[in-house]
Enzyme design. Structure first.
Site, PDB file in Angstrom:
ATOM      1  N   ASN A 208       0.009  -4.303 -11.939  1.00 26.56           N
ATOM      2  CA  ASN A 208      -0.510  -5.149 -10.858  1.00 26.56           C
ATOM      3  C   ASN A 208      -1.295  -6.297 -11.487  1.00 26.56           C
ATOM      4  O   ASN A 208      -1.430  -6.365 -12.703  1.00 26.56           O
ATOM      5  CB  ASN A 208      -1.349  -4.318  -9.882  1.00 26.56           C
ATOM      6  CG  ASN A 208      -2.492  -3.622 -10.585  1.00 26.56           C
ATOM      7  OD1 ASN A 208      -3.357  -4.258 -11.158  1.00 26.56           O
ATOM      8  ND2 ASN A 208      -2.462  -2.291 -10.598  1.00 26.56           N
ATOM      9  N   ASP A 276      -0.463   3.086  -7.489  1.00 25.29           N
ATOM     10  CA  ASP A 276      -0.374   4.222  -6.567  1.00 25.29           C
ATOM     11  C   ASP A 276       0.797   5.143  -6.906  1.00 25.29           C
ATOM     12  O   ASP A 276       0.780   6.308  -6.555  1.00 25.29           O
ATOM     13  CB  ASP A 276      -0.238   3.720  -5.130  1.00 25.29           C
ATOM     14  CG  ASP A 276      -1.561   3.151  -4.621  1.00 25.29           C
ATOM     15  OD1 ASP A 276      -2.603   3.720  -4.979  1.00 25.29           O
ATOM     16  OD2 ASP A 276      -1.545   2.145  -3.893  1.00 25.29           O
ATOM     17  N   ASP A 304      -5.182  10.429  -6.992  1.00 28.02           N
ATOM     18  CA  ASP A 304      -6.247   9.512  -6.541  1.00 28.02           C
ATOM     19  C   ASP A 304      -7.526   9.923  -7.262  1.00 28.02           C
ATOM     20  O   ASP A 304      -8.164  10.933  -6.920  1.00 28.02           O
ATOM     21  CB  ASP A 304      -6.402   9.592  -5.022  1.00 28.02           C
ATOM     22  CG  ASP A 304      -7.335   8.505  -4.511  1.00 28.02           C
ATOM     23  OD1 ASP A 304      -8.295   8.165  -5.229  1.00 28.02           O
ATOM     24  OD2 ASP A 304      -7.096   8.000  -3.403  1.00 28.02           O
ATOM     25  N   PHE A 323     -14.007   0.676  -5.144  1.00 25.52           N
ATOM     26  CA  PHE A 323     -13.685  -0.692  -4.736  1.00 25.52           C
ATOM     27  C   PHE A 323     -12.550  -0.601  -3.725  1.00 25.52           C
ATOM     28  O   PHE A 323     -11.753   0.345  -3.770  1.00 25.52           O
ATOM     29  CB  PHE A 323     -13.233  -1.534  -5.940  1.00 25.52           C
ATOM     30  CG  PHE A 323     -14.378  -2.168  -6.689  1.00 25.52           C
ATOM     31  CD1 PHE A 323     -15.246  -1.387  -7.430  1.00 25.52           C
ATOM     32  CD2 PHE A 323     -14.582  -3.539  -6.651  1.00 25.52           C
ATOM     33  CE1 PHE A 323     -16.303  -1.957  -8.117  1.00 25.52           C
ATOM     34  CE2 PHE A 323     -15.644  -4.122  -7.328  1.00 25.52           C
ATOM     35  CZ  PHE A 323     -16.504  -3.337  -8.073  1.00 25.52           C
TER      36      PHE A 323
HETATM   37  N1  CTP Z   1      -8.306   4.554  -6.937  1.00 24.92           N
HETATM   38  C1  CTP Z   1      -8.257   5.612  -7.809  1.00 24.92           C
HETATM   39  N2  CTP Z   1      -7.067   6.241  -8.036  1.00 24.92           N
HETATM   40  C2  CTP Z   1      -5.943   5.846  -7.424  1.00 24.92           C
HETATM   41  C3  CTP Z   1      -5.990   4.750  -6.522  1.00 24.92           C
HETATM   42  C4  CTP Z   1      -7.188   4.119  -6.309  1.00 24.92           C
HETATM   43  O1  CTP Z   1      -9.281   5.978  -8.387  1.00 24.92           O
HETATM   44  N3  CTP Z   1      -4.810   6.476  -7.673  1.00 24.92           N
HETATM   45  C5  CTP Z   1      -9.604   3.910  -6.654  1.00 24.92           C
HETATM   46  C6  CTP Z   1      -9.711   2.476  -7.106  1.00 24.92           C
HETATM   47  O2  CTP Z   1     -10.254   2.383  -8.407  1.00 24.92           O
HETATM   48  C7  CTP Z   1     -10.671   1.902  -6.075  1.00 24.92           C
HETATM   49  C8  CTP Z   1     -10.377   2.689  -4.835  1.00 24.92           C
HETATM   50  O3  CTP Z   1      -9.740   3.879  -5.259  1.00 24.92           O
HETATM   51  O4  CTP Z   1     -12.015   2.155  -6.397  1.00 24.92           O
HETATM   52  C9  CTP Z   1      -9.508   2.029  -3.817  1.00 24.92           C
HETATM   53  O5  CTP Z   1      -8.380   1.468  -4.408  1.00 24.92           O
HETATM   54  P1  CTP Z   1      -7.310   0.701  -3.512  1.00 24.92           P
HETATM   55  O6  CTP Z   1      -6.164   0.317  -4.374  1.00 24.92           O
HETATM   56  O7  CTP Z   1      -8.008  -0.356  -2.698  1.00 24.92           O
HETATM   57  O8  CTP Z   1      -6.959   1.847  -2.498  1.00 24.92           O
HETATM   58  P2  CTP Z   1      -5.759   2.815  -2.363  1.00 24.92           P
HETATM   59  O9  CTP Z   1      -6.211   4.193  -2.640  1.00 24.92           O
HETATM   60  O10 CTP Z   1      -4.606   2.315  -3.151  1.00 24.92           O
HETATM   61  O11 CTP Z   1      -5.519   2.708  -0.790  1.00 24.92           O
HETATM   62  P3  CTP Z   1      -4.470   1.812   0.037  1.00 24.92           P
HETATM   63  O12 CTP Z   1      -3.170   1.996  -0.641  1.00 24.92           O
HETATM   64  O13 CTP Z   1      -4.574   2.443   1.373  1.00 24.92           O
HETATM   65  O14 CTP Z   1      -5.010   0.425   0.023  1.00 24.92           O
END
Ligand code: CTP
Length: 397
Positions: A208, A276, A304, A323
């Site tokens: 990303n 993700d 996650d 974040f």
């Molecule tokens: N995060 C994490 N592990 C993941 C995905 C996200 O630790 N596998 C953490 C990121 O570091 C950030 C927070 O979760 O602090 C939110 O990340 P974000 O990408 O905004 O959220 P997502 O979990 O991907 O949610 P969505 O797809 O619904 O936006």
């Protein structure tokens, strides 16, 4: 600032010794007292006169110096400082330190000292990569010695790679972090940062646009307040700050393992843009174009990490900060995300392309906590980091 701090600077024998002259200036500009020690080999690269002129003090060179012994013995010399800095730290000096040798003034001081020691290695890339040097490095790390650099780049010897001594300002940053008396002194804080790379095959990956700038700025700001920062970073565009414990990872799964290994901590901040999904059908050979059509990639959801840490029964950090990168309905989405993830605070930001925030130098964030949503004005990522670090310090100190 380094006002009133006393630094014993040992200058080893390497071409990078010329940078130590500038280092002395920079340290003194910030109020530090610098007592220089020049090794025999160091004298081949910089003169005692220039070192003592810049330091404004006598340069120490001999183990058996009658004047010195009458004024201040070498044991004492090694202990009056707040920090001993070895720059450049040559392969030879590192080997002596790792082996506990004491056959000249520098190595004797290093063995006799009871103050923290920081080394700034500088040497030819082959010498740096040699198994013996790497072994010594691990020994020194295990002995609690702080290591700054080396950087990668073109070297005076014509080769390219890791081995260049860090720049004077990078060293100053690390010295300031090591000597900080800030409100986070003695606190251990985890910061995740950067993107993750999820391999498709040995040459392709899913990634990303995260540059790692915000996580890096935050790690720097926390370090400046005195925290020991464990910085778990994916492959970011920006270099990690000096003075942090860097754990470099590629994938989300590796990041999860590194985070688990870093616990317990006093606070954890998840600034990484974790992919993700990962490709479960990742190939260990390069995928080729075939007449049979396009490759079918299979995906699985990545762990996650933030959710996992927020829900730990044991070792849950007292403050967990996530974040939220959103492109629409920022506050609403981020508020829901905080509850879903189970973290204490969420730093929400609008990463829609028009804002220029993802990969840019500025950020406009809203801090969401139990107390509600607090919108901060758009400012540089460094300023966001400093403000957030100060809030973390208020919350945990
Ligand atoms: N995060 C994490 N592990 C993941 C995905 C996200 O630790 N596998 C953490 C990121 O570091 C950030 C927070 O979760 O602090 C939110 O990340 P974000 O990408 O905004 O959220 P997502 O979990 O991907 O949610 P969505 O797809 O619904 O936006």
């Amino acid at each position: 600032m380094l006002a009133g701090k006393h630094i014993l600077l040992i200058i080893g024998g390497g071409i990078a010794a010329f940078k130590s002259l500038d280092l002395i200036r920079r340290l003194r500009e910030r109020g530090a007292v610098v007592t220089p020690v020049l090794t025999r080999a160091g004298e081949e690269f910089v003169t005692p006169l220039s070192v003592s002129a810049l330091a404004g003090r006598k340069v120490h060179r001999d183990l058996f110096d009658l004047d010195d012994e009458a004024e201040m013995g070498h044991i004492q010399l090694s202990r009056v400082a707040d920090l001993v800095v070895v720059a450049p730290a040559t392969a030879d000096l590192m080997a002596k330190m790792a082996g506990g040798l004491a056959n000249d003034l520098a190595s004797t001081l290093l063995l006799a000292t009871d103050t923290p020691v920081m080394i700034v290695p500088a040497m030819n890339v082959r010498m740096w990569e040699h198994a013996a040097t790497q072994r010594n490095l691990e020994t020194l790390r295990g002995d609690g010695i702080a290591i700054v650099g080396p950087n990668k780049g073109d070297m005076a010897c014509g080769e390219h790679g890791p081995g260049r001594m860090s720049e004077p300002m990078e060293i100053v940053e690390a010295v300031e972090a090591a000597l900080s008396d800030g409100p986070l002194k003695g606190r251990r804080i985890l910061v995740t940062s950067g993107p993750t790379h999820e391999p498709i095959d040995p040459v392709r990956y899913i990634a990303n646009r995260s540059s790692g700038a915000q996580g890096t700025a935050l790690a720097r700001a926390l370090t400046a307040l005195g925290a020991h920062v464990v910085f778990v970073t994916g492959p970011a565009d920006v270099a990690p700050p000096e003075g942090v414990e860097v754990v470099a990872v590629q994938t989300a799964q590796q990041m999860q393992e590194a985070v688990a290994a870093a616990l317990p901590v006093d606070a954890a901040v998840f600034a990484a843009a974790v992919a993700d999904w990962r490709v479960t059908s990742a190939s260990d050979r390069k995928l080729k174009k075939t007449k049979d059509g396009l490759p079918a990639l299979e995906f699985a959801e990545n762990p996650d990490i933030l959710h996992g840490v927020s829900h730990l029964k044991e070792n849950r950090p007292p403050l967990v900060v996530g974040f939220a990168a959103e492109t629409n309905d920022v506050i609403e989405n981020a508020t829901a995300k905080r509850l879903r993830k189970g973290c204490d605070w969420i730093v929400a930001n609008d990463v829609s392309p028009a804002t220029g925030i993802m990969g840019g130098s500025e950020n406009a964030v809203t801090l969401i906590s139990d107390a509600g949503a607090e919108e901060w004005p758009r400012m540089g990522k460094d300023a966001v980091a400093q403000k957030l670090a100060a809030r973390i310090a208020d919350a945990i100190s």
